[in-house]
Design a protein around this motif. Sequence first.
Motif, PDB file in Angstrom:
ATOM      1  N   ALA B 124     -46.594  20.076  40.322  1.00 24.85           N
ATOM      2  CA  ALA B 124     -46.804  20.084  41.775  1.00 24.85           C
ATOM      3  C   ALA B 124     -45.505  20.480  42.462  1.00 24.85           C
ATOM      4  N   LYS B 125     -45.642  21.203  43.556  1.00 24.86           N
ATOM      5  CA  LYS B 125     -44.442  21.676  44.264  1.00 24.86           C
ATOM      6  C   LYS B 125     -44.357  21.109  45.680  1.00 24.86           C
ATOM      7  N   VAL B 126     -45.302  20.261  46.011  1.00 23.54           N
ATOM      8  CA  VAL B 126     -45.287  19.699  47.361  1.00 23.54           C
ATOM      9  C   VAL B 126     -45.786  18.254  47.332  1.00 23.54           C
ATOM     10  N   GLY B 127     -45.202  17.435  48.204  1.00 25.11           N
ATOM     11  CA  GLY B 127     -45.611  16.041  48.285  1.00 25.11           C
ATOM     12  C   GLY B 127     -45.783  15.599  49.722  1.00 25.11           C
ATOM     13  N   TYR B 128     -46.718  14.696  49.952  1.00 28.27           N
ATOM     14  CA  TYR B 128     -46.950  14.138  51.281  1.00 28.27           C
ATOM     15  C   TYR B 128     -46.788  12.631  51.219  1.00 28.27           C
ATOM     16  N   ALA B 147     -34.439  15.552  56.384  1.00 32.26           N
ATOM     17  CA  ALA B 147     -33.556  16.590  56.936  1.00 32.26           C
ATOM     18  C   ALA B 147     -32.256  16.644  56.136  1.00 32.26           C
ATOM     19  N   GLU B 148     -31.727  15.475  55.797  1.00 32.72           N
ATOM     20  CA  GLU B 148     -30.501  15.442  54.986  1.00 32.72           C
ATOM     21  C   GLU B 148     -30.772  16.051  53.604  1.00 32.72           C
ATOM     22  N   ALA B 149     -31.918  15.701  53.025  1.00 28.79           N
ATOM     23  CA  ALA B 149     -32.263  16.193  51.682  1.00 28.79           C
ATOM     24  C   ALA B 149     -32.365  17.718  51.670  1.00 28.79           C
ATOM     25  N   TYR B 150     -32.964  18.273  52.719  1.00 29.99           N
ATOM     26  CA  TYR B 150     -33.068  19.739  52.783  1.00 29.99           C
ATOM     27  C   TYR B 150     -31.689  20.366  52.972  1.00 29.99           C
ATOM     28  N   SER B 151     -30.867  19.736  53.829  1.00 28.60           N
ATOM     29  CA  SER B 151     -29.562  20.336  54.108  1.00 28.60           C
ATOM     30  C   SER B 151     -28.648  20.261  52.882  1.00 28.60           C
ATOM     31  N   ARG B 152     -28.943  19.337  51.978  1.00 27.85           N
ATOM     32  CA  ARG B 152     -28.088  19.194  50.782  1.00 27.85           C
ATOM     33  C   ARG B 152     -28.760  19.780  49.539  1.00 27.85           C
ATOM     34  N   ASN B 153     -29.816  20.531  49.749  1.00 30.23           N
ATOM     35  CA  ASN B 153     -30.511  21.210  48.634  1.00 30.23           C
ATOM     36  C   ASN B 153     -31.128  20.267  47.591  1.00 30.23           C
ATOM     37  N   ILE B 154     -31.511  19.078  48.065  1.00 32.17           N
ATOM     38  CA  ILE B 154     -32.257  18.167  47.197  1.00 32.17           C
ATOM     39  C   ILE B 154     -33.735  18.572  47.253  1.00 32.17           C
ATOM     40  N   THR B 162     -31.779  24.066  39.972  1.00 32.90           N
ATOM     41  CA  THR B 162     -32.629  24.024  38.781  1.00 32.90           C
ATOM     42  C   THR B 162     -33.657  25.146  38.738  1.00 32.90           C
ATOM     43  N   GLY B 163     -33.757  25.899  39.837  1.00 30.79           N
ATOM     44  CA  GLY B 163     -34.784  26.936  39.888  1.00 30.79           C
ATOM     45  C   GLY B 163     -36.147  26.395  40.299  1.00 30.79           C
ATOM     46  N   ILE B 164     -36.187  25.085  40.576  1.00 28.90           N
ATOM     47  CA  ILE B 164     -37.457  24.443  40.937  1.00 28.90           C
ATOM     48  C   ILE B 164     -37.557  24.335  42.460  1.00 28.90           C
ATOM     49  N   ASN B 165     -38.778  24.566  42.991  1.00 25.95           N
ATOM     50  CA  ASN B 165     -39.006  24.384  44.431  1.00 25.95           C
ATOM     51  C   ASN B 165     -39.798  23.098  44.642  1.00 25.95           C
ATOM     52  N   PHE B 166     -39.395  22.326  45.641  1.00 22.10           N
ATOM     53  CA  PHE B 166     -40.179  21.136  45.953  1.00 22.10           C
ATOM     54  C   PHE B 166     -40.014  20.775  47.423  1.00 22.10           C
ATOM     55  N   ASP B 167     -41.164  20.558  48.084  1.00 23.41           N
ATOM     56  CA  ASP B 167     -41.162  20.186  49.505  1.00 23.41           C
ATOM     57  C   ASP B 167     -41.809  18.830  49.695  1.00 23.41           C
ATOM     58  N   ILE B 168     -41.314  18.086  50.684  1.00 22.41           N
ATOM     59  CA  ILE B 168     -41.931  16.798  51.031  1.00 22.41           C
ATOM     60  C   ILE B 168     -42.151  16.739  52.542  1.00 22.41           C
ATOM     61  N   HIS B 169     -43.328  16.264  52.937  1.00 19.88           N
ATOM     62  CA  HIS B 169     -43.646  16.090  54.351  1.00 19.88           C
ATOM     63  C   HIS B 169     -44.056  14.645  54.610  1.00 19.88           C
ATOM     64  N   ALA B 170     -43.660  14.129  55.782  1.00 13.08           N
ATOM     65  CA  ALA B 170     -44.116  12.796  56.198  1.00 13.08           C
ATOM     66  C   ALA B 170     -45.359  12.974  57.053  1.00 13.08           C
TER      67      ALA B 170
END
Lengths: 165, 430
Positions: B124-128, B147-154, B162-170
């Motif tokens: 999975a590449k996305v989480g809610y 926002a911090e996680a995105y700005s720090r490339n987490i 790692t070459g992996i894409n992952f998004d999280i939404h609240a």
Amino acid sequence: MDINKMTFSPQLEERFAKLLTAYPTGKQRSAVVPMLMYAQDEVGSVTPELVQEVSKRCGVTPLQVEEVIGYYSMLHKKPMGKYHVQICTNISCLLVGGEELWERATKTLGIGHKEVTADGLISLEEVECMGACSWAPAVEVNYDFHHFVTPEKLDQLLADLRKTQ
Amino acid sequence: MALYNEPSPLETRIVSRLFGIPNSHTLDVYLANDGFKAFQRAVAMKPEEIIEEVKVSSLRGRGGAGFPTGLKWSFVPRTSPKPKIIVVNADESEPGTCKDRLLIEYDPYQMIEGMMIAGLAVDAKVGYVYIRGEYRYLIDHFENVLAEAYSRNILGKNVLGTGINFDIHAHTGAGAYECGEETALLDSLEGKRGIPRMKPPFPAVAGAWAFPTLLNNVETYSAVPAIIRDGGKAFADLGIPKAGGTRLVCISGHVNKPGVYEVPLGYPMMKFIYEIAGGVRNGKKLKAVVPGGSSCPILTAEEADLNMDYDSLAKVGSMLGSGGMVVLDETTDMVRFALRIMRFYQHESCGWCIPCREGTTWLKKVLTRFDEGHGREKDIDLINELAKNMLGRTFCALGDAAALPTISIIEKFRGDFEKKLAASRELVGV
């Protein structure tokens, strides 16, 4: 009904923009409830105009917006007070005085469940568990939690709300 | 903001290890405490190996149902061409439960890391993260963390190189207990009324937007980094066979030190109440214990002398539930208590299944009448019978959740009902 586009604060517009891209393509109906929740805080309640606006933005029918309003307890068609005081009387709060707080608040303010004071300042709601059980009894004013509330603390809290109007 | 109580030296702190540390919600503090080491390790593992490690840990769902987590993960068809979705149930609404908010407030990266590892396991590449509407402060807090996680490339593209894409939404809920039920939560996430779905298909096959979906509780995901970092066996060994690790228990009601404490599975309940939570308030006697949220059948003081694990609770006809323990002392009016539980379920019934919609409404009516002193002798059996008629006759567990505690209260504290009946008779001079 021809309704002009509603205008919202830049912060809310930013939140809306984010919401519309958060879900898979074509699944923007998912943004309906969050949009209503966030917009309600700014507009004061879920108005007919807001229903139209959200339906347009999410690409759903107004009826699809209407149907969630009756389901979710935090969506209000009528405006609540500037300070919406929510008192929990569920089991953890019940055991340590939640019902007494509820009675006290209704007497002090002279209003009941989901009613608003005549000046529109304070509204009351007896709510179900808010997830503050270990810090009961709990009261939430808008989105601020108050824990271990005693009758004296409640009196103070209500008096402070009156003062800061 | 939530409060964090003084920890007890008797705790075993795994998921709550950072609670109480200043700025524990920030990436720097998390990284300084082995943060994302588990993710780095998981990147080098095969998906099946990750799932196997979770199976070895004997982690079971911390939301209430206690389903084995590794097994749940294995149900997601990871090779399906459809996108797979990670969903976190942060709807925490079971009366007595207030632990998940602490995990998101004080250690959000632990849950994020757990979600990302789950993403690797099921492709999975996305989480809610579905957070109940009442926790608005938490949604704002979590969005800042994101926002911090995105700005720090987490999070985002090529996370941590790692070459992996992952998004999280609240995603915010809007006030509905029913949305804690997993299929109702999915309907709610899709922008509809939260009504339970017919199963099968299970969410693993057709969940959010009909995509394969892995849905777990906040605490379940939060336990995953420790499992991958220190090994499934180390986690399993903390608990008991078939129920590994530790769990958060939120204790409330008539105790001296209410709070959220972490203990291994199988921890003695009496020791928990008396040594960790400081015992019953005002030197009163223990009357009853709700072991894990209001839907769990109540225990008498004698029954509560057991270990907190799935089998021990099942033996006395109850459940470990969501970790929401409510302690009742001898002064508690059980009629009022039963009524308050029923008022809740009647309010929260979504109305989809008739036995639940009608059952809770009638039970509330009869219990209200009883509580107000207008009870009839046959009402006691009527309450029991009405509740029993709801059992197993609904799509989701809300019907049972309303019926089970009611039956247990009537059967174990019938005396309280009889006393109330006698008192109301005296009052009217019958």
